[in-house]
Design a protein around this motif. Structure first.
Motif, PDB file in Angstrom:
ATOM      1  N   ALA A 418     103.643 -17.467  28.859  1.00 16.96           N
ATOM      2  CA  ALA A 418     103.841 -16.150  29.424  1.00 16.96           C
ATOM      3  C   ALA A 418     104.778 -15.424  28.458  1.00 16.96           C
ATOM      4  N   LEU A 419     105.676 -15.886  28.278  1.00 14.07           N
ATOM      5  CA  LEU A 419     106.878 -15.390  27.404  1.00 14.07           C
ATOM      6  C   LEU A 419     106.402 -14.866  26.081  1.00 14.07           C
ATOM      7  N   ALA A 420     106.010 -16.019  25.337  1.00 14.40           N
ATOM      8  CA  ALA A 420     105.800 -15.822  23.957  1.00 14.40           C
ATOM      9  C   ALA A 420     104.475 -14.630  23.888  1.00 14.40           C
ATOM     10  N   ALA A 421     103.692 -14.579  24.931  1.00 17.20           N
ATOM     11  CA  ALA A 421     102.583 -13.645  24.799  1.00 17.20           C
ATOM     12  C   ALA A 421     102.968 -12.047  25.037  1.00 17.20           C
ATOM     13  N   LEU A 422     104.210 -12.036  25.123  1.00 13.38           N
ATOM     14  CA  LEU A 422     104.937 -10.516  25.097  1.00 13.38           C
ATOM     15  C   LEU A 422     104.722 -10.146  23.558  1.00 13.38           C
ATOM     16  N   SER A 423     104.684 -10.840  22.602  1.00 14.81           N
ATOM     17  CA  SER A 423     104.459 -10.523  21.083  1.00 14.81           C
ATOM     18  C   SER A 423     103.524  -9.976  20.665  1.00 14.81           C
ATOM     19  N   VAL A 424     102.361  -9.867  21.748  1.00 15.88           N
ATOM     20  CA  VAL A 424     101.090  -9.410  21.451  1.00 15.88           C
ATOM     21  C   VAL A 424     101.052  -8.141  21.991  1.00 15.88           C
ATOM     22  N   THR A 425     102.261  -7.360  22.532  1.00 18.06           N
ATOM     23  CA  THR A 425     102.059  -6.056  23.372  1.00 18.06           C
ATOM     24  C   THR A 425     102.197  -5.054  22.202  1.00 18.06           C
ATOM     25  N   GLY A 426     102.777  -5.439  20.955  1.00 17.05           N
ATOM     26  CA  GLY A 426     102.835  -4.295  19.867  1.00 17.05           C
ATOM     27  C   GLY A 426     104.207  -3.509  20.009  1.00 17.05           C
ATOM     28  N   LEU A 427     105.072  -4.202  21.000  1.00 15.28           N
ATOM     29  CA  LEU A 427     106.579  -3.738  20.997  1.00 15.28           C
ATOM     30  C   LEU A 427     107.491  -4.453  20.594  1.00 15.28           C
ATOM     31  N   PRO A 428     107.895  -4.397  19.416  1.00 12.41           N
ATOM     32  CA  PRO A 428     109.083  -5.361  18.732  1.00 12.41           C
ATOM     33  C   PRO A 428     110.157  -5.775  19.638  1.00 12.41           C
ATOM     34  N   PHE A 429     110.756  -4.818  20.154  1.00 11.10           N
ATOM     35  CA  PHE A 429     111.858  -5.232  21.085  1.00 11.10           C
ATOM     36  C   PHE A 429     111.484  -6.244  21.925  1.00 11.10           C
ATOM     37  N   LEU A 430     110.247  -6.048  22.643  1.00 10.32           N
ATOM     38  CA  LEU A 430     109.902  -7.164  23.772  1.00 10.32           C
ATOM     39  C   LEU A 430     109.473  -8.308  22.928  1.00 10.32           C
ATOM     40  N   ALA A 674     100.619  -1.214  27.898  1.00 10.74           N
ATOM     41  CA  ALA A 674     100.456  -2.782  27.496  1.00 10.74           C
ATOM     42  C   ALA A 674     100.429  -3.651  28.752  1.00 10.74           C
ATOM     43  N   LEU A 675     100.595  -3.208  29.919  1.00 12.14           N
ATOM     44  CA  LEU A 675     100.516  -3.971  31.052  1.00 12.14           C
ATOM     45  C   LEU A 675      99.094  -4.875  30.967  1.00 12.14           C
ATOM     46  N   PRO A 676      97.959  -4.059  31.263  1.00  9.64           N
ATOM     47  CA  PRO A 676      96.719  -4.821  31.583  1.00  9.64           C
ATOM     48  C   PRO A 676      96.233  -5.658  30.503  1.00  9.64           C
ATOM     49  N   PRO A 677      96.221  -5.397  29.348  1.00  8.88           N
ATOM     50  CA  PRO A 677      96.048  -6.591  28.370  1.00  8.88           C
ATOM     51  C   PRO A 677      96.878  -7.652  28.249  1.00  8.88           C
ATOM     52  N   TYR A 678      98.193  -7.507  28.541  1.00  4.41           N
ATOM     53  CA  TYR A 678      99.257  -8.518  28.721  1.00  4.41           C
ATOM     54  C   TYR A 678      98.912  -9.491  29.864  1.00  4.41           C
TER      55      TYR A 678
END
Length: 889
Positions: A418-430, A674-678
């Motif tokens: 769940a946490l690593a998947a934040l890297s697919v949002t396209g938001l570097p800081f996230l 980015a919420l729905p695809p994440y």
């Protein structure tokens, strides 16, 4: 997996000092790296590719003097009276000393700026008077010039007529006989007339020359008047544009100064921020109160505060009550601290090479503490129960690692996904935030599976108090006496009957006796709690979200009260001008652009503030009517961008927005998109993992549906407290506003992982009972009875840790701490311990249904440790374990 973990636990127990030494070495290396390479953190939430970032890059290239950070300083008098002349001079002197601070490029003195503005207004007024006088003089001269021109024209006509007449006479005289008296007389008369006419022409030419000189002087004066008028018009337009921007309040009781830095605010070190404050705090002796904007006083270098320590203390109390000894209670805490030390230390060591937001290590700290305690607790509790049941020490450690450790592994893997998947949002800081937290959770899992067994081996039976040993021995003797004369199967049946009877009592028994009522009541309650979530509004924090007694909040509120809320969040507009302009035409064009920017509703002022040397890049400052996080300002930003097409078509100027206010809106909208695809990625991957763990279709779907209920209910609680202001006094929310923009996406990732933690521990116990032969409905009660105490303790611990961050010294962490604590509270006690057992009791055997073809291809991960049930009875393992020595009791 269970067998492999069993062997890992046994190895860690038998080679305890080797495992301890290995982790000590790792911790030392990470600590050394953090001490050597730790750099400054920031709260920069820019997103590459957005308009705000593109415009910021353009400014850096075309107008580097316009780049760099800016912080505001608000001055007021301590007695609430207007500034005296001495106080104004003291502020000016103090601001001058700030320019000696490293990285400070300059300051804007409110009183000098206001004086210059007043002087400019006076000059404009004086110039207007001079222009009016000049125009009046020109108006008086114009009739004279016109009369002279008319007189010259009439004289010229008369001269031309006289010349024509003489020319006629000359022609007539030429027709007379040569040498005749008539011819001689006519010639003399014509010569005299011509001489007289030539004298008149000379006189006329002198008048004409005088007129032309006067006309040239008049025209030059007119040109000067026109230029002066154009200059005054431009000056007046600029003054009108800047009329809405004040640096000293109208009542002269508040003033705003600005500190301009040569680097971005994220790069300004805490030491330089403090030095700026030291220079200005000297004004206290002059009866002046100084308040600093959030950009200046923000210090993200510290992770721990008092409230966080209180949260950990509550967790320690829960552990002590549950486990009964300081040794047992201290072990999970120690594991969590080591895990956090390595995870957060590694994160901090990377801050030199990676721009990292302050919330990244904070989230890693929160999660590392919470899951570190819980994961170790699950293994310690299982080991404790097995010791009391009479299992050999190292065998118990190995088996606890193979069973509870198996659940820990899959629960931790869910959180990591769940946490690593934040890297697919396209938001570097996230992405950095998610990976840092995921790495810390992964370290916590490894520590729970290796270091916990090693320390348990060294602690031995001291894990359990002597009183509990005595009480357990008495209970065992009574149990054996009661079942005396029964064979092994009879004793097992009797024990199971007792277990079944006990499982019908308590909360689990109540829920499963009335599953429909429990299910409907819980779902309706969560639906009601979720109602405020429909009004969720996102934004990044500003000074208005700081504590009321903080300098940042004071600066924000004083500015809003005296200068308008929009002064807290100006919008920067960057214009690209056409080629071929001179300075005057570029200035006029900039004012035309500012005029169009002011046509946008809720724009209080729009001022051209800077122009590049090549006259191709211009900067405008737009002051909205409302604060930076308000809905009105968000709308202003959208309408300014829409106005850009009109400006392009009318003036051939391309505009773009930048600055923190516009960037915050871009970040919030990007996060929302980015919420729905994440959510789809996280839920999809975790569903696959849960199907693998439980070998069921409905259990993972039930788990996910329960998570969605927990999520919307958590959103509802956050909106009610932090946006609507309910219970604001309890949670220190003095100025309710929009919710932290990246809270939803972080909450989704973290809460989903933690929810699946509890699902694994609750449902794995149910599956274990079902696999071992119990009826599906009874298995729900049995599994709940065994898992509920430890899950309850784990949830209370996690809620305590997260609650400690509700009053964190970092403002943006507070709503996140509340959201996680409230989300875990709802998910653990309402969803996992009410909805899940009620629904699974209603489903019965159907809950464990899986298509035969899918069951056949899925690998057997044995999360309930079924393969370990007979492992200790095997001769080879018995011989290997025969060397284990039971520590003395």
């Amino acid at each position: 997996m269970a067998l492999w973990l069993y062997k890992l636990g046994r190895f860690s127990a038998r080679r305890a000092w080797l495992v301890i030494a290995a982790w000590a070495l790792i911790m030392g290396m990470v600590g050394g790296a953090a001490a050597l390479f730790m750099g400054p953190m920031s709260n920069n939430f820019q997103i590459p590719g957005t308009e705000t970032q593109q415009m910021a890059d353009k400014l850096q290239a075309d107008l580097p003097e316009a780049s760099g950070g800016t912080g505001a300083v608000v001055f007021t008098t301590t007695n609430g009276e207007p500034f005296t002349q001495a106080q104004e001079e003291a502020i000016t002197g103090a601001l001058e000393t700030v320019t000696t601070v490293p990285t400070v490029k300059g300051v804007i003195d409110p009183f000098l700026t206001t004086a210059q503005k007043a002087e400019g207004a006076a000059q404009l007024a004086d110039g207007a008077k001079q222009l009016a006088a000049g125009e009046a003089q020109a108006a008086a001269e114009k009739p004279k010039l016109d009369a002279a021109a008319a007189e010259l024209a009439a004289g010229k006509a008369q001269l031309d007529a006289a010349q024509t007449q003489l020319d006629t006479q000359k022609a007539q005289a030429a027709a007379l006989p040569a040498g005749s008296p008539e011819a001689a007389g006519a010639a003399a008369q014509i010569a005299a007339g011509q001489a007289q006419l030539d004298a008149q022409k000379t006189q006329w030419q002198a008048g004409q020359d005088a007129y032309l000189a006067g006309k040239a002087k008049f025209d030059a004066g007119q040109a000067t008047l026109a230029a002066t008028k154009a200059e005054l018009t431009a000056g007046q337009r600029m003054a009108d544009a800047a009329a809405g921007v004040l640096f000293v309040s109208e009542n002269n009781k508040a003033a705003i100064g600005q500190i301009q830095f040569s680097e971005s605010m994220n790069a300004v070190t805490p030491a330089n921020r403090e030095l700026v404050q030291e220079k200005l705090n000297t004004l206290d002796s002059s009866g002046i109160t100084v308040s600093y904007s959030k950009e200046i006083v923000e210090d993200v270098s510290s992770l721990f505060g008092v409230s966080e320590v209180v949260g950990i203390a509550v967790a320690a109390a829960v552990l002590l009550i549950m486990l009964g000894t300081f040794v047992a209670a201290g072990l999970p805490l120690l594991m969590a601290v080591i895990g956090v030390g390595i995870g957060v230390g590694g994160t901090m060591a990377l801050t030199t090479v990676i721009e990292m937001s302050s919330i990244s290590p904070m989230l890693a700290l929160m999660l590392g503490l919470a899951v570190g305690i819980d994961y170790s607790l699950f293994i310690v509790n299982r080991h404790r129960q097995q010791l009391l049941a009479g299992l050999a020490m190292r065998e118990s450690i190995a088996k606890a690692t193979g069973t509870s450790g198996n659940a820990v592994t899959f629960a931790g893997l869910t959180v990591v996904i769940a946490l690593a998947a934040l890297s697919v949002t396209g938001l570097p800081f996230l992405a950095i935030l998610g990976l840092a937290a995921a790495a810390t959770v992964a370290v916590s899992v490894l520590i729970a599976l290796t270091l916990t067994p090693a320390l348990l081996s060294l602690i031995g039976t001291r894990l359990i108090s002597k009183r509990v040993w005595v009480k357990n021995a008495a209970a065992t003797a009574a149990h054996d006496a009661k079942l005396a004369g029964l064979d092994a199967s009879g004793k097992a049946a009797a024990d199971e009957a007792v277990d079944v009877a006990r499982s019908a009592r308590g909360w689990g028994g109540l829920v499963t006796k009335h599953p429909v009522v429990a299910l409907i009541s819980a779902v309706l309650a969560l639906a009601v709690i979720a109602i405020p979530a429909t009004g969720l509004r996102l934004a990044l924090p500003d000074g208005g979200s700081e504590p009321v007694d903080s300098s940042a909040y004071q600066a924000y509120s004083i500015t809003g009260k005296n200068f308008g809320e929009g002064m807290n969040g100006p919008i920067i507009v960057v214009g690209s001008l056409p080629a071929g302009l001179d300075k005057t035409s570029a200035t006029t064009l900039n004012l035309d652009v500012a005029d169009q920017l002011r046509q946008v509703p809720n724009v209080k002022a729009a001022v051209p503030v800077m122009l590049s040397e090549d006259l191709r890049t211009a900067v405008y400052q737009v002051i909205p009517a409302e604060g930076p996080a308000s809905e009105g300002t968000v709308q202003v930003i959208h309408e300014l961008r829409e106005q850009g097409s009109t400006i392009k078509s009318d003036l051939d100027v391309t505009i773009g927005l930048t600055g923190q206010t516009a960037a915050n809106v871009d970040v919030s909208e990007k996060l929302g998109a980015a919420l729905p695809p994440y959510l789809a990625i996280v839920v999809g991957l975790s569903l696959i993992l849960l199907i693998l763990v439980f070998r069921s279709i409905l259990v993972p779907l039930l788990a996910t549906a329960g998570f969605l209920l927990s999520l919307v209910a958590a959103f509802g609680g956050v909106v009610a407290v932090y946006q609507w202001g309910w219970l604001s006094g309890v949670f220190g929310v003095e100025n309710p506003g929009a919710v932290l923009s990246f809270l939803p996406i972080i909450l989704i990732g973290v809460l989903f992982g933690l929810a699946m933690d509890y699902q694994v521990f609750i449902a794995s116990g149910m599956r274990e009972a079902y696999v071992h032969g119990q009826d599906a409905k009874q298995a729900v009660r049995t599994g709940f009875k065994h898992a509920a105490p430890v899950v309850t303790a784990a949830a209370i611990i996690m809620i305590s840790v997260f609650s400690g961050f509700i009053f964190s010294h970092l403002t943006m962490v507070r709503p996140l701490g509340f959201a996680l604590a409230f989300g875990v509270l709802i998910d653990a006690f309402v969803v996992r311990m009410t909805i899940v057992p009620a629904a699974m009791h209603l489903l019965g055997k159907t809950a464990w249904w899986i298509p035969a073809w899918l069951d056949k291809i899925l690998p057997d991960v044995d999360v309930e440790g079924a393969k370990l049930a007979t492992l200790t009875d095997a001769p080879a393992d018995a011989r290997e374990l025969s060397g284990d020595r039971e520590p003395s009791r």
